[in-house]
Write an enzyme that holds these catalytic residues in place. Structure first.
Site, PDB file in Angstrom:
ATOM      1  N   ASP A 115      81.720  17.343  37.719  1.00 16.26           N
ATOM      2  CA  ASP A 115      80.655  18.240  37.269  1.00 16.26           C
ATOM      3  C   ASP A 115      79.295  17.668  37.629  1.00 16.26           C
ATOM      4  OD1 ASP A 115      82.462  19.895  36.235  1.00 16.26           O
ATOM      5  OD2 ASP A 115      81.815  19.767  34.150  1.00 16.26           O
ATOM      6  N   ASP A 172      85.785  20.394  29.344  1.00  8.50           N
ATOM      7  CA  ASP A 172      85.233  21.207  30.414  1.00  8.50           C
ATOM      8  C   ASP A 172      85.667  22.659  30.227  1.00  8.50           C
ATOM      9  OD1 ASP A 172      83.978  21.694  32.871  1.00  8.50           O
ATOM     10  OD2 ASP A 172      85.927  21.709  33.842  1.00  8.50           O
ATOM     11  N   THR A 196      79.870  25.693  32.717  1.00  6.10           N
ATOM     12  CA  THR A 196      81.001  26.612  32.619  1.00  6.10           C
ATOM     13  C   THR A 196      81.221  27.068  31.188  1.00  6.10           C
ATOM     14  OG1 THR A 196      82.400  24.672  32.502  1.00  6.10           O
ATOM     15  CG2 THR A 196      82.217  25.749  34.609  1.00  6.10           C
ATOM     16  N   THR A 197      80.886  26.220  30.238  1.00  4.44           N
ATOM     17  CA  THR A 197      81.025  26.639  28.846  1.00  4.44           C
ATOM     18  C   THR A 197      79.858  27.535  28.460  1.00  4.44           C
ATOM     19  OG1 THR A 197      81.933  24.460  28.454  1.00  4.44           O
ATOM     20  CG2 THR A 197      81.503  25.794  26.539  1.00  4.44           C
TER      21      THR A 197
END
Lengths: 535, 527
Positions: free
Chosen positions: B387, B61, B94-95
């Site tokens: 997520d 994550d 998020t990445t």
């Protein structure tokens, strides 16, 4: 280091521990000071104008601030030099007084210092330079009044205000949606402004931010937002036509301020005390209910029991609301802050058309919106943005825009931006210079040159040829006798700032020139710097 | 004469090119760090904390990785911040957001080297971002009105999100789990209502979503272990010694017998309180605070199940599922809403006993029990599931859906390229650069999967020049595939947030031409 001798030829010490101090005197001192002042202004020079760059500032704790606002940069810069601190002060006072133009004032002061250095090299006495600057600044300020224009606006016609705010915002990172933000700022100021008295209390505008969403989601709320939620998770999340009791007393057992003891020595006393306690909570809640409140906002905490009683009687409540927010709520809802339950009366309740809880994102972030208040004289600007630094920078930009709008309401004179005012002043000062006999004439010329440096920096930052552009604009101004020509920073295609709608406030510009002159005078008058040396 | 130092001793100032270099380098380094975790074949990272015990986290994550890094570079901090915000706001991507911002800066660096002013780049990027967003908006699918299709969409999104995580083996199972959980929330985004209990042991596929509610507590001694048709009172009240809350009260007695009397009175008070609670006609009592032995005993006598020390979240969730209200006073039994459920029983998961509430009335909250081989697996599974839940709950509110696996990037690239061709002036370089940065994402996904990225992206590009194409990268077979058929979808909101925050962050870093670092605060040396 100065060493004095008495009448017998013995040396004696004037300064305590003088060998541990460094000292600069005379022209050396002045040059060092000027160099320091220039260094500060050089840092800010690239931030000027719509194409100005930002700075990253890393605080001692490693927090990052990214900003374009002169006052903020200087304040966080951790300056050590005394003269540099004066420049920081200068920018701060412009910030307090006007709120905008904090970068410009430092650039101006830096240019004045630079010019002074040259005059000093020619052997002109610093005081004469200072006096010349003083005279020149008077001419410049008069010229500003001369070229300024008044414009009319009212509560309904806010377009001119919006345009001026847009000029302010265009140099910030938020310029992507400057129109939106400018409109919000102007509407906020108009909402709280006292147009008859020409005064605006900016404390009535609360600027709140929350990360997430996009900048376009920024909104103006005619009411208050509080970063709190209902004290009990099962209280209603939305209240219409709320009657709000604003309390500064906790829903807790009384705590008399005098020292006291309640002694329990028999079982009966223990029981009566218990009953008393229950009754106490009951009374508190009942009082709120009796006066007809449908929402309780309290500065302090609630006891569990009181909390449940409130819930049970269907009286939503908010706890731990800060003092400032409480005051704003009181003003907005027309309620009175009540310090004791006994003093609660129906008249003292505030009114709001709608109170609702709104949650954000995936975390349990909640905020309370109090809207449609009885008195709309308190508004909130709620900023959304991609990250923390963005929100902070938007807050600062909005603050600048609010200040500009306020200044316009106080004094509706404007001058044109884009360096046009500076160029016009420079022309006026130069023309007037020849009338002054004496050495001051040189100083006045120098002042005119210094005025040119602001448009020059603008041109430089916008990627234009500074000298070429400036001389072209200057000749255009003189030829057509029109003080509205400035630097075309945004590559629009016209130099006429009136067509580009780039305005600045008259008082802001005046203040810039006056403050910069004052500080430079102060720096020039210093001829001796004594500081403890490092050890 | 040397220019006086203006800043304090340890303070640092970097200007112009050097400053820009420092921020580019920092940002790109961060990007390269998380880049390899992108996509279904992305790798995990081990994070070892410097704290006591040197705890180890294994994760994929982006937000978790970046959160745990100690970074000194200011530009890198901006990127970490956007990833954190992305996590808070939409929960996934998020990445991607960091990678996109990094790629934008990488492209910008080249442009700056080619002597294009950063402000020009910024305005180009802005135009491109807007254009890209509009292009995507035209291709969104919105199945808001069709419940069955919408549920399918949710399922697809959940599977896409989970496919890049540790749960990818059982993604169908977990996707179903997540969708069911989110559907129970009925549009609320309050994920607190979904409780995730982690119990080591078993395998990941032993995890399950419980229809009812599980409380990680034990039942008091001597109390019934199984209650049917339970009436539950959820409370937050002191059940240890009911203190006199009036300030300054204290007991002063002069003999032992008096002490005994007071003690008796206290007991009496507690007994009364318990009686009052019992008078609500309940057979289960859940308290947030401690319950001492004495009241517990009283409850046991009355045949009431008393559960102590349920933490605050547990109480809130329980109130949500059972429809009861959290009570603190017990004088008006008629006005207190009680919670109901069909059955309360003690169940065993692994070695632990838990209390299970089933047949709950309102059912807005639910519990997911995760099983797994180790704590690390469980932690990572929780993050992945979180997520997925975040994305789903956001999608329920904003029902627009786009296809995944490089499809949105290609759609945006096409539109942005078109824009670049139409734009006169230097800006067009920046717009082109933007489209290159967008392409970098499918390239990285392919690279991470060990595929020939250049070939695949070129194929994809060609495919997208046909009208209404659904092509994306099929990582499993290593070829270009139809994303609509492969059922790979993403939430529009996530994509939009990625695009906007990445552009915003890149813009912010590009605007900087000077970095001033204050002297670090001196720490007291403690030897």
């Amino acid at each position: 280091m100065a060493l004095a001798f008495d009448e017998y030829g013995r040396p004696f010490i004037i300064l305590k521990e003088q060998d541990q101090k460094t000292r600069l005197r005379g022209i050396e001192a002045q040059k060092a000071n000027i160099a320091a002042g220039k260094a500060v202004s050089r840092i800010l020079r690239t931030s000027l104008g719509p194409k100005g760059m930002d700075k990253i500032l890393q605080s001692p704790d490693g927090d990052v601030t990214i900003t374009n606002d002169g006052a903020t940069i200087l304040e966080q810069m951790d300056v050590d030099n005394q003269i540099a601190k004066l420049m920081v002060e200068l920018s701060r006072s412009q910030d307090y007084e006007i709120g905008d133009g904090t970068t410009g004032v430092v650039v101006m002061a830096g240019a004045l210092l630079e010019q002074a250095e040259r005059l000093l090299e020619r052997g002109i006495h610093p005081i004469r330079i200072a006096e010349g600057y003083e005279m020149a600044s008077k001419i410049a300020v008069e010229n500003l009044v001369h070229i300024s224009q008044k414009f009319d606006f009212g509560a309904t016609n806010i377009k001119p205000l919006v345009q001026t705010c847009m000029t302010t915002l265009s140099s910030k990172i938020v310029n992507r949606c400057k129109r939106h933000l400018a409109e919000i700022s102007v509407k906020a100021v108009i909402a709280v402004a006292d147009l008859e008295r020409k005064d605006v209390n900016l404390d009535m505008i609360k600027v709140e931010g929350k990360v997430g969403g996009k900048l376009e989601d920024t909104e103006l709320i005619y009411g208050i937002t509080v970063d709190k939620d209902m004290s009990h998770p099962q209280m209603p999340k939305q209240i219409e036509d709320a009657k709000i009791a604003i309390l500064t007393c906790p829903f807790e057992p009384p705590k008399p301020k005098t020292k006291h003891k309640v002694e329990i020595d028999t079982v009966e006393k223990f029981q009566t005390l218990r009953l008393q306690e229950q009754k106490y909570f009951d009374d508190m809640v009942q009082k709120c209910k009796d006066v007809g409140a449908t929402l309780v906002i309290c500065q302090w905490g609630f006891d569990d029991e009181a909390n449940h009683l409130l819930m049970n009687r269907n009286l939503p409540a908010v706890r731990w609301v800060g003092g400032v927010e409480l005051e704003l709520i009181a003003i907005a809802t027309g309620g009175r802050i009540v310090p004791r339950f006994q003093e609660l009366t129906p008249e003292k309740l505030g009114r709001a058309g709608m109170v609702r809880e709104k949650s954000f994102g995936t975390t349990k972030d909640k905020m309370l919106y109090i809207e449609h208040c009885a008195n709309s004289r308190a508004v909130t600007i709620f900023i959304r943005g991609g990250n923390k630094m963005m929100i902070e920078e938007t807050k600062r930009s909005i603050h600048d825009a609010l200040c500009v709008a306020r200044n316009l309401i106080r004094n509706n004179s404007i001058v044109y931006g884009g360096g046009s005012a500076e160029i016009s002043c420079s022309i006026a000062v130069e023309a007037a210079a020849d009338k002054y006999p004496g050495v001051e004439q040189y100083a006045i010329w120098a002042f005119a040159d210094a005025l040119d440096s602001v448009p020059m920096a603008l041109a430089e930052n916008s990627g234009l040829q500074p000298i070429e552009t400036l001389s072209a604009v200057k000749s255009q101004q003189i030829k057509e006798n029109n003080p509205h020509y400035g630097i075309d920073c945004n590559d629009v295609g016209t130099n006429d700032m009136r067509q580009q709608d780039v305005f600045e406030t008259l008082i802001g510009k005046q203040q810039q020139i006056l403050l910069a002159t004052q500080v430079v005078k102060m720096i020039l008058k210093i001829d001796d710097v004594i500081s403890p040396s490092e050890y | 004469m040397a220019i006086e130092r203006i800043l304090k001793d340890d303070a640092n100032e970097e200007k112009g090119e050097r400053a820009r270099m420092a921020s580019f380098v920092g940002a790109i380094a961060i990007t390269d760090l998380v880049k390899t975790t992108l996509g279904p074949k992305g790798m995990d990272k081990i994070l070892q904390s410097t704290g006591r015990g040197q705890e180890v986290t294994v994760t994929n994550d982006g937000a978790t990785i970046l959160k745990s890094l100690h970074i000194d570079n200011p530009a890198a901090k901006v990127l970490i911040d956007i990833s954190k915000v992305q996590d808070d706001e939409v929960g996934d991507g998020t990445t991607s957001v960091v990678v996109l911002a990094g790629e934008l800066l990488r492209e910008a660096e080249k442009l700056v080297a080619a002597k294009i002013h950063p402000m020009t780049i910024i305005s180009g990027y802005r135009m491109a971002a807007e254009c890209a967003c509009n292009a995507l908006l035209q291709r969104v699918v919105d199945n808001k009105d069709n419940a069955v299709k919408f549920k399918m969409d949710l399922m697809k999104i959940a599977m896409t999100t989970l496919s890049s995580k540790i749960l990818s083996q059982d993604k169908v199972y977990f996707a179903q789990l997540a969708v069911d959980a989110v559907m129970r929330l009925k549009g609320s985004t309050n994920l607190e209502a979904i409780q995730i209990i982690k119990k080591p042991g078993g395998s990941l596929s032993d995890s399950f979503l419980d229809e009812g509610f599980i409380l990680d507590k034990k039942i008091g001694l001597g109390q019934p272990k199984r209650i049917e048709n339970a009436k539950i009172l959820v409370a937050n009240t002191a059940m240890d010694t009911d203190k006199v809350k009036i300030y300054g009260a204290r007991v002063r007695v002069d003999s032992m017998s008096k002490v005994a009397e007071i003690e008796e009175a206290e007991k009496e008070k507690m007994r009364e309180k318990v009686q009052k609670i019992i008078a609500h006609g309940i057979n289960c009592f859940v308290n947030r605070q401690l319950i001492y032995n004495f009241p517990e005993e009283l409850f046991a006598d009355a045949g009431i199940l008393a559960i102590e020390h349920a933490d605050f979240d547990g109480i809130e969730r329980l109130a949500l599922v059972t429809g009861g209200e959290i009570a603190s006073t017990f004088d008006n039994p008629e006005s207190v809403k009680l919670g109901h459920c069909k059955l309360i029983e003690e169940i065993m998961i692994g070695e632990d006993k838990l209390i299970h509430f089933s047949g709950v009335e309102i059912g807005q909250a639910c519990t997911i029990v995760l099983r797994g081989a180790s704590h690390h697996v469980l932690d990572e599974a929780e993050r992945s599931l979180h997520d997925a839940l975040c994305v789903l709950s956001q999608t329920v509110n904003d029902t627009r859906v786009v296809l995944g696996a490089g499809w949105p990037e290609m759609v945006m690239t096409k539109a942005v390229d078109e824009l670049a061709r139409q734009t006169p002036g230097k800006k067009s370089h920046a717009i082109e650069a933007f489209s290159r940065a967008l392409i970098a994402i499918p390239t990285i996904i392919a690279d991470n999967a060990g595929l020939d990225s250049a070939d695949l992206v070129a194929q994809l590009r060609a495919e997208h020049h046909k009208k209404e194409c659904n092509a994306g990268i099929d990582v499993i077979t290593g070829s270009v595939g139809d994303m609509a058929e492969l059922a790979i979808s993403e939430s529009f909101k996530v994509k939009q947030a990625v695009l906007l925050s990445a552009t915003e962050a890149a813009e912010m870093i590009l605007r900087v031409d000077e970095i001033i670092t204050c002297a670090p605060r001196k720490r007291e040396d403690r030897m």
